[in-house]
Design a protein around this motif. Sequence first.
Motif, short mmCIF file in Angstrom:
data_model
loop_
_atom_site.label_atom_id
_atom_site.label_comp_id
_atom_site.label_asym_id
_atom_site.label_seq_id
_atom_site.Cartn_x
_atom_site.Cartn_y
_atom_site.Cartn_z
N GLY A 29 0.81 -1.21 0.00
CA GLY A 29 0.00 0.00 0.00
C GLY A 29 0.84 1.26 0.00
O GLY A 29 0.56 2.21 -0.74
N GLU A 84 -8.37 -1.69 4.10
CA GLU A 84 -8.28 -0.65 5.13
C GLU A 84 -6.83 -0.45 5.56
O GLU A 84 -6.36 0.68 5.71
CB GLU A 84 -9.14 -1.03 6.34
CG GLU A 84 -10.63 -0.99 6.05
CD GLU A 84 -11.47 -1.61 7.16
OE1 GLU A 84 -10.91 -1.92 8.25
OE2 GLU A 84 -12.68 -1.79 6.94
N GLY A 87 -4.94 1.33 2.74
CA GLY A 87 -5.30 2.74 2.69
C GLY A 87 -4.61 3.53 3.79
O GLY A 87 -4.11 4.64 3.55
N ARG A 92 -3.97 4.87 -2.54
CA ARG A 92 -5.12 5.72 -2.88
C ARG A 92 -6.11 5.00 -3.80
O ARG A 92 -7.30 5.24 -3.72
CB ARG A 92 -4.62 7.01 -3.52
CG ARG A 92 -3.87 7.89 -2.53
CD ARG A 92 -3.46 9.21 -3.12
NE ARG A 92 -2.41 9.13 -4.11
CZ ARG A 92 -1.11 9.04 -3.86
NH1 ARG A 92 -0.70 9.03 -2.61
NH2 ARG A 92 -0.23 8.99 -4.82
N VAL A 94 -7.41 1.35 -4.68
CA VAL A 94 -7.36 -0.03 -4.21
C VAL A 94 -8.52 -0.82 -4.83
O VAL A 94 -9.65 -0.37 -4.84
CB VAL A 94 -7.45 -0.12 -2.67
CG1 VAL A 94 -7.43 -1.56 -2.20
CG2 VAL A 94 -6.33 0.69 -2.02
#
Length: 156
Positions: A29, A84, A87, A92, A94
Amino acid sequence: MSEISDTYRTVVVGTDGSESSLRAVARAGALAGACSATLVIACAYLPVEPDDREIGRAQDVLRDDAYQILGSHPAEDTVRTAAERAGAAGARKVKTIAVEGSPVEALLDVVRREDADLLVVGNRGLAGIKGRLLGSVPADATRRSECDVLVVHTTG
C-alpha cells in the motif's frame, strides 16, 4: 522516485488475513501510494464442500500454517480488512479480489488479468516437512511470476 513511479502502475499483493500477510499489504500500500499505482489485493479461497473432511484434517495438522481460506465470504472479509490497512499505509487506488483456487495459482492469475507490473508477497512460507510437502507460496510465486516480485520481510 520518478523512475519508480513510471515503472509500477499496477501492484498485486496477496493476503490470507494473517498479521504477517497484512504487513506485506501495508508495504504494498505504501509503495502503490508513492507510485500513484493501483493496488490490487487478492485472497485465494477454496469453495466450501459440506462433506469435505480432508480439508478439515489438513487444517488440524497444519494449524497456524493452514493459510488456505475456505469460502468466498471469509475471503471477501479478508480483502476488505486488507484494503483498510493498505489505505492507512498510503494506497489511494485499491481494488479487492477474492479468487477461487490455490494461493499461488490465484495470485499469478490476478497478476496476468490485471496486467500487473509488481507482485508483493510476504516472506512467510512453510518450514520443515510441511513446506517440502506443500511448497512455499512466496518461493513458488517468486519463481513463476512474469513480473517483478518484491518479497517483504514480514516475520522476525
